[in-house]
Design a protein around this motif. Structure first.
Motif, PDB file in Angstrom:
ATOM      1  N   ALA A   7      -7.885   8.939   3.881  1.00  0.00           N
ATOM      2  CA  ALA A   7      -6.644   8.719   3.123  1.00  0.00           C
ATOM      3  C   ALA A   7      -6.943   8.102   1.768  1.00  0.00           C
ATOM      4  N   CYS A  59       0.838  -1.194   0.000  1.00  0.00           N
ATOM      5  CA  CYS A  59       0.000   0.000   0.000  1.00  0.00           C
ATOM      6  C   CYS A  59       0.876   1.248   0.000  1.00  0.00           C
ATOM      7  N   PRO A  71       2.076  10.953   2.973  1.00  0.00           N
ATOM      8  CA  PRO A  71       2.063  10.654   1.540  1.00  0.00           C
ATOM      9  C   PRO A  71       3.455  10.373   0.972  1.00  0.00           C
ATOM     10  N   THR A 115      -5.299   3.773   8.784  1.00  0.00           N
ATOM     11  CA  THR A 115      -5.366   5.203   8.511  1.00  0.00           C
ATOM     12  C   THR A 115      -5.585   5.964   9.819  1.00  0.00           C
ATOM     13  N   VAL A 169      -5.236   5.618  -0.851  1.00  0.00           N
ATOM     14  CA  VAL A 169      -4.202   4.589  -0.840  1.00  0.00           C
ATOM     15  C   VAL A 169      -4.147   3.916  -2.206  1.00  0.00           C
ATOM     16  N   LEU A 196       0.721   5.303   0.336  1.00  0.00           N
ATOM     17  CA  LEU A 196      -0.117   6.398   0.816  1.00  0.00           C
ATOM     18  C   LEU A 196       0.028   7.588  -0.132  1.00  0.00           C
ATOM     19  N   ALA A 215      -1.198   7.716   8.089  1.00  0.00           N
ATOM     20  CA  ALA A 215      -1.434   6.353   8.549  1.00  0.00           C
ATOM     21  C   ALA A 215      -0.417   6.012   9.633  1.00  0.00           C
TER      22      ALA A 215
END
Length: 246
Positions: free
Chosen positions: A107, A57, A83, A103, A109, A59, A64
């Motif tokens: 957010a 994942c 991010p 999170t 993702v 961001l 998160a």
């Protein structure tokens, strides 16, 4: 919820550019990664402890954290993510998750298949080295957090975290002039630093009283950068950035 959006890998490229030098070809290869995007609400798990993920994942927007829940129900946060971060990058080579990622805010993702990441790193060894460097920086941050919880006073630990997050955000263009958006609650700060809500509240009051910071509506401004870094002994060397705040 799966939004339709024009995904951009710009935040990942910015993040990797902050710790290494990518070529134009490497940037294009990263930008072409296949992703599936999701818009998640706050306090929503992205990946669970004991999962066997088949994707990483990334961001793109929002904050998160990594965390574990102890047997008595208390939460320990290991790291905060912004991010450009891939909080579960280690799942490429560690097949079982040993912690959760969730999170903290709403957010966006991007999920990248492991197969695509492995093909990218095989085709571009320099990208593989940069991602390896990123995991080593993660380890350096963990060591600083251990020092903070074990040896810094509560005031020093909170101040150090505020300085760390500013430098990380500034490196990817999300902070400037020693000010940034800080969406963390006092409870989340406490879960990260091993402090009670009452203790966190007392520390924030002390930092404000000494006019080191202001914190209004989620905007944190470090009014006295040099004094605050001296207070907590903050030295950004452990972040190993190509550029950082001064």
């Amino acid at each position: 919820m799966t939004p339709t959006f024009n995904h951009s890998m710009d935040m990942l490229i910015r993040k990797l550019d902050s710790i290494a030098q990518l070529s134009d070809e490497e940037r294009r290869a990263i930008a072409s990664l296949p992703v599936t995007g999701r818009l998640l609400g706050p306090d929503q798990d992205i990946v669970h402890e004991h999962d066997h993920p088949s994707q990483c994942c990334l961001l793109l927007d929002g904050w998160a954290c990594r965390y574990q829940i102890l047997s008595e129900g208390k939460r320990q946060i290991f790291s905060f993510h912004i991010p450009g971060d891939i909080p579960d990058l280690q799942s490429l080579h560690l097949k079982v998750m040993d912690h959760n990622v969730c999170t903290l805010t709403q957010a966006t993702v991007a999920f990248i298949p492991h197969e695509a990441m492995l093909e990218l790193t095989a085709a571009f060894p320099a990208i593989a080295a940069t991602l390896w460097r990123d995991t080593l920086v993660d380890g350096a941050i963990f060591r600083q957090w251990m020092v903070g919880m074990g040896r810094r006073t509560a005031c020093q630990a909170v101040a150090h975290l505020f300085c760390e997050m500013y430098v990380k955000l500034e490196a990817v263009g999300l902070a400037r002039d020693h000010a940034y958006y800080l969406p963390l609650t006092q409870s989340e700060l406490g879960d990260a630093l091993g402090l009670s809500n009452v203790h966190v509240n007392r520390v924030l009051r002390e930092l404000r009283t000494n006019e080191w910071i202001t914190l209004h509506g989620g905007k944190l401004e470090i009014k006295k950068w040099r004094e605050l870094t001296n207070l907590c002994g903050f030295d950004p060397t452990y972040l190993h950035l190509e550029r950082h705040a001064a």
